[in-house]
Scaffold this active site. Structure first.
Site, PDB file in Angstrom:
ATOM      1  N   TYR A 259      39.742  39.981  39.336  1.00 23.67           N
ATOM      2  CA  TYR A 259      40.957  39.919  40.146  1.00 23.67           C
ATOM      3  C   TYR A 259      42.195  40.051  39.256  1.00 23.67           C
ATOM      4  O   TYR A 259      43.096  40.843  39.531  1.00 23.67           O
ATOM      5  CB  TYR A 259      40.997  38.604  40.931  1.00 23.67           C
TER       6      TYR A 259
ATOM      7  N   LYS B 127      45.128  43.135  39.107  1.00 23.96           N
ATOM      8  CA  LYS B 127      46.579  42.928  39.239  1.00 23.96           C
ATOM      9  C   LYS B 127      47.308  43.494  38.019  1.00 23.96           C
ATOM     10  O   LYS B 127      48.378  44.100  38.151  1.00 23.96           O
ATOM     11  CB  LYS B 127      46.914  41.444  39.418  1.00 23.96           C
TER      12      LYS B 127
END
Length: 128
Positions: A9, A13
């Site tokens: 994750y 980003k």
């Protein structure tokens, strides 16, 4: 397993920030602007530990207090970047809470951003 999910994750980003950085450089001189934005609180943090107070996204610190909810509150920064006049010189920058934020040196590395762009082109079959 949980740590691997969290790391993936965070890397995604970071790639969003790097890709936007490179896209802004490629669009410089045009009338098109781009911004990377904090995704807002999606309550994904609860799935990790039930109560995370700080998350790290590509070396960008976000404090999550659990006070805002997904939906309208989460969309405010996206709407700000899409509608706010006068922020055009900030193309390529990262926004959170409707304000430009500083990012780590890693998140503004021109060489890494260019490499990400090239790999993305290759994986999409767009490179020559």
């Amino acid at each position: 397993m949980l740590w691997q999910f969290f790391q993936a994750y965070c890397n995604s980003k970071l790639c969003n920030v790097l890709f936007t950085h490179e896209l802004a450089k490629r669009l410089q001189g045009s009338s098109v602007t781009c911004y990377s934005v904090h995704p807002g609180n999606s309550n994904i943090q609860h799935n990790w530990t039930g109560n995370i107070q700080h998350t790290w996204t590509g070396n960008i610190q976000h404090t999550w207090t659990g006070n805002s909810t997904p939906g309208q509150a989460g969309a405010q920064t996206t709407l700000h970047c899409a509608l706010q006049e006068g922020i055009e010189p900030l193309s390529g920058r990262y926004f959170s809470c409707c304000e430009v934020q500083e990012v780590s040196d890693r998140a503004k590395d021109d060489a890494v951003a260019r490499k990400l762009w090239e790999v993305s082109e290759s994986l999409c079959g767009l490179s020559s």
